[in-house]
Design a protein around this motif. Structure first.
Motif, PDB file in Angstrom:
ATOM      1  N   LEU A  55     -19.088 -29.735 -29.067  1.00 11.51           N
ATOM      2  CA  LEU A  55     -17.917 -30.446 -29.558  1.00 11.51           C
ATOM      3  C   LEU A  55     -18.173 -31.940 -29.566  1.00 11.51           C
ATOM      4  N   VAL A  56     -17.595 -32.639 -30.520  1.00  7.35           N
ATOM      5  CA  VAL A  56     -17.565 -34.098 -30.543  1.00  7.35           C
ATOM      6  C   VAL A  56     -16.130 -34.503 -30.281  1.00  7.35           C
ATOM      7  N   LEU A  57     -15.913 -35.255 -29.184  1.00  2.00           N
ATOM      8  CA  LEU A  57     -14.563 -35.484 -28.691  1.00  2.00           C
ATOM      9  C   LEU A  57     -14.299 -36.976 -28.483  1.00  2.00           C
ATOM     10  N   PRO A  58     -13.047 -37.395 -28.622  1.00  2.00           N
ATOM     11  CA  PRO A  58     -12.722 -38.820 -28.476  1.00  2.00           C
ATOM     12  C   PRO A  58     -12.651 -39.240 -27.018  1.00  2.00           C
ATOM     13  N   ALA A  59     -12.811 -40.529 -26.783  1.00  2.00           N
ATOM     14  CA  ALA A  59     -12.600 -41.083 -25.450  1.00  2.00           C
ATOM     15  C   ALA A  59     -11.187 -40.774 -24.993  1.00  2.00           C
ATOM     16  N   GLY A  60     -11.045 -40.442 -23.718  1.00  2.00           N
ATOM     17  CA  GLY A  60      -9.748 -40.119 -23.151  1.00  2.00           C
ATOM     18  C   GLY A  60      -9.381 -38.653 -23.211  1.00  2.00           C
ATOM     19  N   ALA A  61     -10.093 -37.866 -24.014  1.00  5.20           N
ATOM     20  CA  ALA A  61      -9.777 -36.440 -24.095  1.00  5.20           C
ATOM     21  C   ALA A  61      -9.942 -35.781 -22.736  1.00  5.20           C
ATOM     22  N   HIS A  62      -9.074 -34.829 -22.437  1.00  2.00           N
ATOM     23  CA  HIS A  62      -9.140 -34.051 -21.206  1.00  2.00           C
ATOM     24  C   HIS A  62      -9.668 -32.654 -21.556  1.00  2.00           C
ATOM     25  N   VAL A  63     -10.782 -32.293 -20.951  1.00  2.00           N
ATOM     26  CA  VAL A  63     -11.427 -31.008 -21.211  1.00  2.00           C
ATOM     27  C   VAL A  63     -11.164 -30.102 -20.011  1.00  2.00           C
ATOM     28  N   ALA A  64     -10.348 -29.073 -20.219  1.00  2.00           N
ATOM     29  CA  ALA A  64     -10.051 -28.101 -19.171  1.00  2.00           C
ATOM     30  C   ALA A  64     -10.959 -26.889 -19.348  1.00  2.00           C
ATOM     31  N   LEU A  65     -11.697 -26.566 -18.300  1.00  2.00           N
ATOM     32  CA  LEU A  65     -12.554 -25.384 -18.274  1.00  2.00           C
ATOM     33  C   LEU A  65     -11.943 -24.396 -17.292  1.00  2.00           C
ATOM     34  N   THR A  66     -11.761 -23.161 -17.729  1.00  2.00           N
ATOM     35  CA  THR A  66     -11.121 -22.153 -16.892  1.00  2.00           C
ATOM     36  C   THR A  66     -12.015 -20.931 -16.770  1.00  2.00           C
ATOM     37  N   ASP A  67     -12.317 -20.565 -15.520  1.00  2.00           N
ATOM     38  CA  ASP A  67     -13.088 -19.350 -15.237  1.00  2.00           C
ATOM     39  C   ASP A  67     -12.123 -18.177 -15.311  1.00  2.00           C
ATOM     40  N   ARG A  68     -11.943 -17.647 -16.491  1.00  2.00           N
ATOM     41  CA  ARG A  68     -10.863 -16.697 -16.750  1.00  2.00           C
ATOM     42  C   ARG A  68     -10.921 -15.451 -15.859  1.00  2.00           C
ATOM     43  N   ASP A  69     -12.110 -14.870 -15.745  1.00  2.00           N
ATOM     44  CA  ASP A  69     -12.232 -13.598 -15.030  1.00  2.00           C
ATOM     45  C   ASP A  69     -13.058 -13.695 -13.757  1.00  2.00           C
ATOM     46  N   GLY A  70     -13.460 -14.905 -13.373  1.00  2.00           N
ATOM     47  CA  GLY A  70     -14.079 -15.094 -12.073  1.00  2.00           C
ATOM     48  C   GLY A  70     -15.585 -15.059 -12.026  1.00  2.00           C
ATOM     49  N   ASP A  71     -16.262 -14.921 -13.176  1.00  2.00           N
ATOM     50  CA  ASP A  71     -17.726 -14.873 -13.139  1.00  2.00           C
ATOM     51  C   ASP A  71     -18.355 -15.733 -14.230  1.00  2.00           C
ATOM     52  N   ALA A  72     -17.638 -16.748 -14.694  1.00  2.00           N
ATOM     53  CA  ALA A  72     -18.205 -17.681 -15.667  1.00  2.00           C
ATOM     54  C   ALA A  72     -19.076 -18.704 -14.952  1.00  2.00           C
ATOM     55  N   CYS A  73     -19.952 -19.336 -15.703  1.00  2.00           N
ATOM     56  CA  CYS A  73     -20.730 -20.466 -15.189  1.00  2.00           C
ATOM     57  C   CYS A  73     -20.949 -21.417 -16.360  1.00  2.00           C
ATOM     58  N   ALA A  74     -20.291 -22.563 -16.298  1.00  2.00           N
ATOM     59  CA  ALA A  74     -20.317 -23.533 -17.398  1.00  2.00           C
ATOM     60  C   ALA A  74     -21.415 -24.557 -17.151  1.00  2.00           C
ATOM     61  N   HIS A  75     -22.510 -24.448 -17.895  1.00  2.00           N
ATOM     62  CA  HIS A  75     -23.600 -25.424 -17.837  1.00  2.00           C
ATOM     63  C   HIS A  75     -23.292 -26.506 -18.865  1.00  2.00           C
ATOM     64  N   LEU A  76     -23.129 -27.744 -18.397  1.00  2.00           N
ATOM     65  CA  LEU A  76     -22.558 -28.795 -19.228  1.00  2.00           C
ATOM     66  C   LEU A  76     -23.517 -29.958 -19.402  1.00  2.00           C
ATOM     67  N   LEU A  77     -23.636 -30.424 -20.655  1.00  2.00           N
ATOM     68  CA  LEU A  77     -24.348 -31.658 -20.980  1.00  2.00           C
ATOM     69  C   LEU A  77     -23.415 -32.573 -21.764  1.00  2.00           C
ATOM     70  N   LEU A  78     -23.518 -33.872 -21.507  1.00  2.00           N
ATOM     71  CA  LEU A  78     -22.706 -34.869 -22.196  1.00  2.00           C
ATOM     72  C   LEU A  78     -23.610 -35.961 -22.753  1.00  2.00           C
ATOM     73  N   PHE A  79     -23.322 -36.388 -23.984  1.00  2.00           N
ATOM     74  CA  PHE A  79     -24.028 -37.465 -24.658  1.00  2.00           C
ATOM     75  C   PHE A  79     -22.999 -38.433 -25.220  1.00  2.00           C
ATOM     76  N   VAL A  80     -23.309 -39.719 -25.228  1.00  2.00           N
ATOM     77  CA  VAL A  80     -22.437 -40.674 -25.904  1.00  2.00           C
ATOM     78  C   VAL A  80     -22.633 -40.491 -27.406  1.00  2.00           C
ATOM     79  N   THR A  81     -21.569 -40.162 -28.096  1.00  2.00           N
ATOM     80  CA  THR A  81     -21.666 -39.922 -29.531  1.00  2.00           C
ATOM     81  C   THR A  81     -22.124 -41.188 -30.257  1.00  2.00           C
TER      82      THR A  81
END
Length: 269
Positions: A55-81
């Motif tokens: 995703l390409v997102l604006p400054a100030g955006a709030h990103v909510a990540l939810t482990d819906r069923d209890g076994d997710a693993c969110a590997h996250l990378l961020l770059f300045v657009t």
């Protein structure tokens, strides 16, 4: 005609194939983006186990990540657009803040000493900024397959696909941070997995700059279970404002204060 022949006849011509494709309009499945996004959101998506998003997102955006069923693993990378050479640096993230563990108030820092995101809500507490993502070779050895589209996809392989869709190459990818599967550091320096906090756990990241986000949802590299495990992950993005002077997160420590000053000085706001 046999059942197989009937199915083949349904898409045997271009006209029939088009009709078949158009008949799928409006179909809703468990893991997919919501289009259009619900009112008040910029984006809403459920990422499948073994899936990824970018995703390409604006400054100030709030990103909510939810482990819906209890076994997710969110590997996250961020770059300045538009400035992708400035990117998440997990080593600086833990070093500058004098803490090996991500928790409420933690900043995700770039290799330029600026803030990419602030962790503003957390009901999980099980995260990792040390182990990185699994690789195809590691998953082949552990599970028999590590391909991105196989039964046990590796985190790096999924992030490579997400990166390519944003014009990024393998050399652009640092190690990610991971949410919802924790590790602790033992006295001898080894990493010990602590598992997940269970279904419904959520983290919210406030983006401090215009950000390109890459995310892979797949098993943590230190998951001790012999079989590959992962469940869907919800991603919800809402508009908001960046951290500003007077916000409690601005002055929690001298190091975090300086990182916010570095970010503001660039004019990223």
């Amino acid at each position: 005609m046999t059942e197989t022949t009937h199915a083949e006849a349904g898409t045997a011509t271009t006209t029939a194939a088009r009709a078949h494709a158009r008949s799928q309009a409006g179909t809703v499945v468990d893991c997919m983006p919501q289009l259009p996004p619900p009112a008040g959101t910029l984006w809403s998506e459920t990422v499948a186990a073994g899936g990824y998003t970018h995703l390409v997102l604006p400054a100030g955006a709030h990103v909510a990540l939810t482990d819906r069923d209890g076994d997710a693993c969110a590997h996250l990378l961020l770059f300045v657009t538009d400035r992708p050479w400035e990117r998440l640096n997990p080593a600086d993230t833990v070093k500058v803040q004098w803490n090996a563990y991500l928790r409420l108030g933690s900043q995700l820092l770039s290799d330029q000493g600026r803030v990419l995101a602030t962790l503003v809500a957390d009901t999980s507490g099980r995260h990792d900024a040390l182990a990185g993502a699994s690789t195809a070779a590691r998953n082949r050895a552990r599970y028999g397959d590590g391909a991105a589209h196989g039964p046990s996809p590796a985190g790096r392989e999924l992030l490579l696909l997400a990166a390519a869709k944003q014009g990024l190459a393998p050399r652009d990818l640092p190690a990610p941070v991971s949410f919802f599967r924790g590790v602790t550091v033992a006295a001898d320096g080894s990493l010990l997995p602590t598992g997940s906090a269970g279904s419904g756990a959520e983290v919210v990241l406030r983006l401090e700059q215009r950000t390109t986000l890459l995310l892979a949802n797949t098993a943590h590299p230190l998951d001790p279970r012999p079989a590959w495990h992962c469940t869907p992950l919800r991603v919800t993005v809402t508009p908001g404002a960046v951290t500003a002077p007077g916000d409690p997160h601005w002055d929690t420590t001298p190091e975090r204060h300086r990182a916010h000053l570095n970010t503001a000085a660039l004019g990223a706001r």
